[in-house]
Design a protein around this motif. Sequence first.
Motif, PDB file in Angstrom:
ATOM      1  N   GLY A  32       3.256  -0.344  -7.245  1.00 45.29           N
ATOM      2  CA  GLY A  32       4.225  -0.749  -8.229  1.00 45.29           C
ATOM      3  C   GLY A  32       4.454   0.563  -9.043  1.00 45.29           C
ATOM      4  N   VAL A  33       4.435   0.311 -10.377  1.00 44.36           N
ATOM      5  CA  VAL A  33       4.730   1.307 -11.254  1.00 44.36           C
ATOM      6  C   VAL A  33       3.766   2.527 -11.166  1.00 44.36           C
ATOM      7  CG1 VAL A  33       6.181  -0.116 -12.867  1.00 44.36           C
ATOM      8  CG2 VAL A  33       3.606   0.189 -13.260  1.00 44.36           C
ATOM      9  N   TYR A  34       2.751   2.341 -10.494  1.00 48.68           N
ATOM     10  CA  TYR A  34       1.742   3.651 -10.271  1.00 48.68           C
ATOM     11  C   TYR A  34       1.866   4.378  -9.051  1.00 48.68           C
ATOM     12  CZ  TYR A  34      -0.503   0.309 -13.729  1.00 48.68           C
ATOM     13  OH  TYR A  34      -0.544  -0.215 -14.719  1.00 48.68           O
ATOM     14  N   ILE A  35       3.044   4.475  -8.598  1.00 46.67           N
ATOM     15  CA  ILE A  35       3.353   5.037  -7.197  1.00 46.67           C
ATOM     16  C   ILE A  35       3.169   6.442  -7.536  1.00 46.67           C
ATOM     17  CG2 ILE A  35       5.941   4.944  -7.723  1.00 46.67           C
ATOM     18  CD1 ILE A  35       4.197   4.901  -4.156  1.00 46.67           C
ATOM     19  N   LYS A  36       3.564   7.033  -8.682  1.00 44.09           N
ATOM     20  CA  LYS A  36       3.458   8.452  -9.101  1.00 44.09           C
ATOM     21  C   LYS A  36       1.979   8.954  -8.656  1.00 44.09           C
ATOM     22  CE  LYS A  36       3.915  11.840 -12.921  1.00 44.09           C
ATOM     23  NZ  LYS A  36       4.389  11.855 -14.038  1.00 44.09           N
ATOM     24  N   TRP A  37       0.863   8.220  -9.363  1.00 39.36           N
ATOM     25  CA  TRP A  37      -0.644   8.359  -9.095  1.00 39.36           C
ATOM     26  C   TRP A  37      -0.923   8.301  -7.838  1.00 39.36           C
ATOM     27  CZ3 TRP A  37       1.505   6.159 -13.460  1.00 39.36           C
ATOM     28  CH2 TRP A  37       1.999   6.866 -14.454  1.00 39.36           C
ATOM     29  N   PHE A  38      -0.609   7.256  -7.152  1.00 36.51           N
ATOM     30  CA  PHE A  38      -1.094   7.029  -5.946  1.00 36.51           C
ATOM     31  C   PHE A  38      -0.607   8.164  -4.853  1.00 36.51           C
ATOM     32  CE2 PHE A  38      -2.155   2.689  -6.716  1.00 36.51           C
ATOM     33  CZ  PHE A  38      -2.789   2.240  -5.633  1.00 36.51           C
ATOM     34  N   LEU A  39       0.734   8.710  -4.990  1.00 35.99           N
ATOM     35  CA  LEU A  39       1.157   9.748  -4.216  1.00 35.99           C
ATOM     36  C   LEU A  39       0.566  10.996  -4.577  1.00 35.99           C
ATOM     37  CD1 LEU A  39       4.717   9.183  -3.982  1.00 35.99           C
ATOM     38  CD2 LEU A  39       3.149   8.841  -2.211  1.00 35.99           C
ATOM     39  N   LYS A  40       0.192  11.123  -5.899  1.00 33.25           N
ATOM     40  CA  LYS A  40      -0.628  12.544  -6.553  1.00 33.25           C
ATOM     41  C   LYS A  40      -1.957  12.382  -5.763  1.00 33.25           C
ATOM     42  CE  LYS A  40      -2.547  14.794 -10.537  1.00 33.25           C
ATOM     43  NZ  LYS A  40      -2.678  14.571 -11.914  1.00 33.25           N
ATOM     44  N   GLU A  41      -2.531  11.445  -5.817  1.00 31.65           N
ATOM     45  CA  GLU A  41      -3.959  11.161  -5.262  1.00 31.65           C
ATOM     46  C   GLU A  41      -4.179  11.303  -3.813  1.00 31.65           C
ATOM     47  OE1 GLU A  41      -6.679  11.852  -6.994  1.00 31.65           O
ATOM     48  OE2 GLU A  41      -5.261  12.140  -8.801  1.00 31.65           O
ATOM     49  N   LEU A  42      -3.448  10.370  -2.939  1.00 29.26           N
ATOM     50  CA  LEU A  42      -3.323  10.114  -1.693  1.00 29.26           C
ATOM     51  C   LEU A  42      -2.369  10.851  -0.568  1.00 29.26           C
ATOM     52  CD1 LEU A  42      -3.523   6.306  -1.847  1.00 29.26           C
ATOM     53  CD2 LEU A  42      -5.408   7.788  -1.558  1.00 29.26           C
ATOM     54  N   LYS A  43      -1.142  11.719  -1.277  1.00 25.34           N
ATOM     55  CA  LYS A  43      -0.333  12.355  -0.714  1.00 25.34           C
ATOM     56  C   LYS A  43       0.416  11.117   0.123  1.00 25.34           C
ATOM     57  CE  LYS A  43      -1.768  16.128  -2.218  1.00 25.34           C
ATOM     58  NZ  LYS A  43      -2.486  16.094  -3.346  1.00 25.34           N
ATOM     59  N   PRO A  44       1.692  11.484   0.608  1.00 26.61           N
ATOM     60  CA  PRO A  44       2.393  10.339   1.224  1.00 26.61           C
ATOM     61  C   PRO A  44       1.661   9.962   2.879  1.00 26.61           C
ATOM     62  CG  PRO A  44       3.947  12.052   0.609  1.00 26.61           C
ATOM     63  CD  PRO A  44       2.412  12.471   0.268  1.00 26.61           C
ATOM     64  N   GLU A  45       0.860  10.920   3.185  1.00 28.65           N
ATOM     65  CA  GLU A  45       0.139  10.610   4.630  1.00 28.65           C
ATOM     66  C   GLU A  45      -1.145   9.740   4.201  1.00 28.65           C
ATOM     67  OE1 GLU A  45       0.368  13.888   3.127  1.00 28.65           O
ATOM     68  OE2 GLU A  45       2.006  14.625   4.445  1.00 28.65           O
ATOM     69  N   GLY A  46      -1.682   9.642   3.194  1.00 28.05           N
ATOM     70  CA  GLY A  46      -2.670   8.722   2.742  1.00 28.05           C
ATOM     71  C   GLY A  46      -2.282   7.429   2.595  1.00 28.05           C
ATOM     72  N   LEU A  47      -1.153   7.524   1.779  1.00 25.54           N
ATOM     73  CA  LEU A  47      -0.363   6.192   1.814  1.00 25.54           C
ATOM     74  C   LEU A  47      -0.149   5.398   2.847  1.00 25.54           C
ATOM     75  CD1 LEU A  47       0.272   4.194  -0.342  1.00 25.54           C
ATOM     76  CD2 LEU A  47       2.538   5.446  -0.597  1.00 25.54           C
ATOM     77  N   HIS A  48       0.299   6.152   3.910  1.00 32.07           N
ATOM     78  CA  HIS A  48       0.727   5.626   5.222  1.00 32.07           C
ATOM     79  C   HIS A  48      -0.497   5.220   5.909  1.00 32.07           C
ATOM     80  CE1 HIS A  48       1.579   6.047   9.420  1.00 32.07           C
ATOM     81  NE2 HIS A  48       2.678   5.282   9.073  1.00 32.07           N
ATOM     82  N   ARG A  49      -1.545   5.913   5.795  1.00 37.13           N
ATOM     83  CA  ARG A  49      -2.914   5.503   6.507  1.00 37.13           C
ATOM     84  C   ARG A  49      -3.262   3.949   5.717  1.00 37.13           C
ATOM     85  NH1 ARG A  49      -3.975  10.990   6.210  1.00 37.13           N
ATOM     86  NH2 ARG A  49      -5.303  10.771   4.507  1.00 37.13           N
TER      87      ARG A  49
END
Length: 75
Positions: A43-60
Amino acid sequence: MEEVARAKCMSAWEHLKKEGKTNVRVIVEDTALCFSALGGLPGVYIKWFLKELKPEGLHRMLAGFGQFQVQLTAV
């Protein structure tokens, strides 16, 4: 999400007001990226998810669900 954008706008206005700039317009934006597999997160926390996980981590994270339906919203 509108509440987040409204809070950003008020924060920007307060900052400008402290600098004596009261005859200005303030424009802000906010983006939410909601994956159905994650129950609407991040949701609105996408910035923090991407900062911590990077796109690759989100994909995993999503790979195990086998579904990639997503809703992008911007205000």
